[in-house]
Enzyme design. Structure first.
Site, PDB file in Angstrom:
ATOM      1  N   LEU A 119       0.736  -0.551   0.158  1.00 32.08           N
ATOM      2  CA  LEU A 119      -0.038   0.121   0.046  1.00 32.08           C
ATOM      3  C   LEU A 119       0.622   1.379   0.144  1.00 32.08           C
ATOM      4  O   LEU A 119       2.072   1.011   0.533  1.00 32.08           O
ATOM      5  CB  LEU A 119      -0.985  -0.425   0.826  1.00 32.08           C
ATOM      6  CG  LEU A 119      -1.590  -1.204   1.840  1.00 32.08           C
ATOM      7  CD1 LEU A 119      -2.177  -0.963   2.669  1.00 32.08           C
ATOM      8  CD2 LEU A 119      -2.158  -1.359   0.339  1.00 32.08           C
ATOM      9  N   ASN A 174      10.754  -2.638  -2.682  1.00 31.29           N
ATOM     10  CA  ASN A 174      10.762  -0.735  -2.673  1.00 31.29           C
ATOM     11  C   ASN A 174      11.576  -0.667  -3.318  1.00 31.29           C
ATOM     12  O   ASN A 174      11.930   0.327  -3.464  1.00 31.29           O
ATOM     13  CB  ASN A 174      10.612  -0.844  -1.206  1.00 31.29           C
ATOM     14  CG  ASN A 174       8.633  -0.832  -1.085  1.00 31.29           C
ATOM     15  OD1 ASN A 174       7.898  -0.445  -1.406  1.00 31.29           O
ATOM     16  ND2 ASN A 174       8.558  -0.813   0.305  1.00 31.29           N
ATOM     17  N   CYS A 226       9.559   3.391   4.562  1.00 29.03           N
ATOM     18  CA  CYS A 226       9.367   2.789   3.728  1.00 29.03           C
ATOM     19  C   CYS A 226      10.923   2.927   2.661  1.00 29.03           C
ATOM     20  O   CYS A 226      11.380   1.487   2.757  1.00 29.03           O
ATOM     21  CB  CYS A 226       8.504   2.344   2.775  1.00 29.03           C
ATOM     22  SG  CYS A 226       6.570   2.013   3.788  1.00 29.03           S
TER      23      CYS A 226
HETATM   24  C1  UGA Z   1       6.628   3.044  -0.682  1.00 28.79           C
HETATM   25  C2  UGA Z   1       5.676   1.882  -1.886  1.00 28.79           C
HETATM   26  O1  UGA Z   1       5.136   2.901  -2.771  1.00 28.79           O
HETATM   27  C3  UGA Z   1       4.376   1.045  -1.664  1.00 28.79           C
HETATM   28  O2  UGA Z   1       4.261  -0.066  -2.648  1.00 28.79           O
HETATM   29  C4  UGA Z   1       4.783  -0.027  -0.650  1.00 28.79           C
HETATM   30  O3  UGA Z   1       4.065  -0.890   0.011  1.00 28.79           O
HETATM   31  C5  UGA Z   1       5.355   1.044   0.484  1.00 28.79           C
HETATM   32  O4  UGA Z   1       5.883   1.757   0.706  1.00 28.79           O
HETATM   33  C6  UGA Z   1       5.250   0.694   2.097  1.00 28.79           C
HETATM   34  O5  UGA Z   1       6.419  -0.615   1.894  1.00 28.79           O
HETATM   35  O6  UGA Z   1       4.425   0.519   2.677  1.00 28.79           O
HETATM   36  P1  UGA Z   1       4.942   4.973   0.033  1.00 28.79           P
HETATM   37  O7  UGA Z   1       6.563   4.597   1.324  1.00 28.79           O
HETATM   38  O8  UGA Z   1       3.761   5.743   0.586  1.00 28.79           O
HETATM   39  O9  UGA Z   1       5.279   3.579  -0.536  1.00 28.79           O
HETATM   40  O10 UGA Z   1       5.707   6.728  -0.625  1.00 28.79           O
HETATM   41  P2  UGA Z   1       5.949   6.273  -2.590  1.00 28.79           P
HETATM   42  O11 UGA Z   1       5.028   6.634  -3.059  1.00 28.79           O
HETATM   43  O12 UGA Z   1       6.930   5.015  -2.844  1.00 28.79           O
HETATM   44  O13 UGA Z   1       7.526   7.164  -2.951  1.00 28.79           O
HETATM   45  C7  UGA Z   1       8.860   7.239  -1.853  1.00 28.79           C
HETATM   46  C8  UGA Z   1       9.378   8.469  -2.380  1.00 28.79           C
HETATM   47  O14 UGA Z   1       9.703   8.534  -3.711  1.00 28.79           O
HETATM   48  C9  UGA Z   1       8.836   9.679  -2.355  1.00 28.79           C
HETATM   49  O15 UGA Z   1       9.494  10.672  -1.534  1.00 28.79           O
HETATM   50  C10 UGA Z   1       8.481  10.264  -3.640  1.00 28.79           C
HETATM   51  O16 UGA Z   1       7.889  11.654  -3.340  1.00 28.79           O
HETATM   52  C11 UGA Z   1       9.506   9.175  -4.336  1.00 28.79           C
HETATM   53  N1  UGA Z   1       9.385   9.919  -5.796  1.00 28.79           N
HETATM   54  C12 UGA Z   1       8.838   8.738  -6.635  1.00 28.79           C
HETATM   55  C13 UGA Z   1      10.095  10.565  -7.043  1.00 28.79           C
HETATM   56  O17 UGA Z   1      10.598  11.487  -6.192  1.00 28.79           O
HETATM   57  N2  UGA Z   1      10.202  10.482  -8.032  1.00 28.79           N
HETATM   58  C14 UGA Z   1       8.658   9.712  -8.008  1.00 28.79           C
HETATM   59  O18 UGA Z   1       9.493   9.017  -9.501  1.00 28.79           O
HETATM   60  C15 UGA Z   1       7.866   8.952  -7.338  1.00 28.79           C
END
Ligand code: UGA
Length: 399
Positions: A119, A174, A226
């Site tokens: 999620l 992840n 995460c």
């Molecule tokens: C992440 C995973 O996407 C989920 O699938 C997983 O379940 C979750 O961790 C977990 O292990 O519980 P989340 O922590 O909500 O979800 O964050 P993401 O949406 O993955 O973003 C992570 C980071 O990457 C953020 O700082 C975001 O800004 C950055 N990001 C993401 C970018 O800089 N560029 C992108 O294109 C995408």
């Protein structure tokens, strides 16, 4: 269904329908469950005595040297031991190091099944109801089937595997996302050197289904509760197994480099030189959460950048539409609840979180308020032509 937690305040709130985290749609789901009578919350573990399946969702933060800290997890397992009925199966939803599910089965003397969650914060309710995959890792086929059956109403491919593969699949997913973002962040730096535009480069890559459209937006680095934790833990697991996972270690190093690179970009934008001093410069930060749509500042790249800017002597004011003083650790950023206070007399603005509402701000007014109308947009969120018309000198990433 009964939810048990050791935090009495959270449980009391949940019983009244107050959800302690900001997740769109979750309030409604909890309210519906409470109203229908199918959902209850308690601190009393004995409420699980009749359960057929118990889902373990205990946090596993980073411990010493990048290992997962399993103290809360182990305490939960220990406290379950005397309570569960003989037929009860334990499903491990927590992100746990390889081998933990098997160990849990041994400690509890019953089948345990690895069933990680995927999620996204800010989309948790939606992602739970519309999963892209369900992973069930168990050595006991009937226990694994019982856990898989919990998701019967949902349409998603189910991967049946062993606990080790299931546990590793969670970390691998992840870490791969982290790798992808680090890749695009370094590529953005290369674009700047070569005079290319990262938007067009990434768009071309996105159109290849083998690469995939997501996670190709440059930013101030990947963060949250995460990705940083799980990359560290996977590196630790690989080292213990004697596997050189250099490609992942490089992604982590690239992420640190990205924080520093943003600081250097701000230095150049605000002082006009790579050697300029930020000592005493008032900077306004737009966005502090680790990504848009959440109030979470844990391991936020915005705060990593802020710490480095403060070290360089900058005086920081920050505004984030999702973050209030209750959830904010304070420190080097003075949090304000009005965006004009961030702009007032600032030597420059730094956009760090991609909140869509930032596009709708009164930019000409903000330009008037600043001392120097300079903005570094680390998310390439804003329309550079619009910002220039508003009076700003605009700097994005990778263009
Ligand atoms: C992440 C995973 O996407 C989920 O699938 C997983 O379940 C979750 O961790 C977990 O292990 O519980 P989340 O922590 O909500 O979800 O964050 P993401 O949406 O993955 O973003 C992570 C980071 O990457 C953020 O700082 C975001 O800004 C950055 N990001 C993401 C970018 O800089 N560029 C992108 O294109 C995408």
């Amino acid at each position: 269904m009964t939810g048990v937690d050791i935090d009495a305040r959270k449980v009391a709130g949940l019983c009244r329908g107050e959800v302690p985290i900001a997740e769109p749609g979750l309030d409604a789901l909890v309210a519906e469950g409470l109203a229908r009578g199918g959902l209850a919350f308690t601190t009393d573990l004995r409420a699980l005595a009749e359960s057929d399946v118990v889902l373990l969702c205990v946090p596993t933060p980073t411990g010493p040297e990048g290992t997962a800290d399993l103290r809360a997890y182990d305490a939960a397992v220990d406290s379950l031991a005397p309570v569960l009925a003989p037929h009860c199966v334990v499903a491990v939803k927590s992100t746990v190091p390889v081998g933990t599910t098997a160990r849990t089965a041994r400690v509890l003397g019953r089948p345990a099944v690895s069933n990680p969650e995927f999620l996204r914060e800010g989309h948790a309710a939606h992602d739970f109801l519309h999963p892209d995959r369900i992973v069930v890792g168990g050595t006991d086929p009937s226990a694994a089937d019982r856990v898989a059956a919990l998701y019967d109403g949902l349409t998603a491919p189910v991967v049946h595997t062993d606990p080790t593969s299931s546990e590793l699949a969670k970390y691998a997913s992840n870490a791969f996302l982290a790798l992808k973002v680090s890749y695009v962040n370094v590529l953005a730096e290369l674009c700047e050197r070569l005079g290319a535009d990262i938007a067009d480069v990434a768009e071309t890559m996105r159109l290849d289904p083998r690469i995939g459209a997501a996670f190709l937006s440059p930013g101030p680095g990947w963060g949250g509760s995460c990705l940083p934790k799980d990359t560290r833990a996977l590196l630790h697991t690989a080292a213990e197994a004697g596997v050189d996972f250099a490609v992942l270690a490089e992604a982590v190093a690239a992420n640190r480099h990205q924080h520093e690179r943003v600081v250097e970009k701000v230095r150049q934008a605000v002082t006009g030189s790579t050697e300029g001093s930020l000592q005493g410069s008032r900077l306004g930060l737009l966005g502090l959460a680790f990504k848009a749509g959440t109030d979470d500042v844990r391991d936020s790249p915005a705060l990593a950048v802020a710490a480095r800017l403060a070290e360089a002597g900058a005086v920081l004011t920050g505004y984030d539409p999702g973050v209030d003083r209750d959830g904010f650790p304070g420190g080097v950023v003075q949090l304000v609840d009005d965006v004009t206070l961030v702009a007032k007399d600032a030597a420059g603005l730094v956009l760090l979180t991609e909140w869509p509402e930032f596009r709708e701000l009164d930019w000409p007014h903000l330009a008037d308020l600043t001392h120097h109308a300079t903005i570094v947009d680390t998310r390439n969120l804003l329309d550079s032509a619009m910002l220039t018309r508003a009076g700003f000198t605009y700097f994005g990433l990778g263009r």
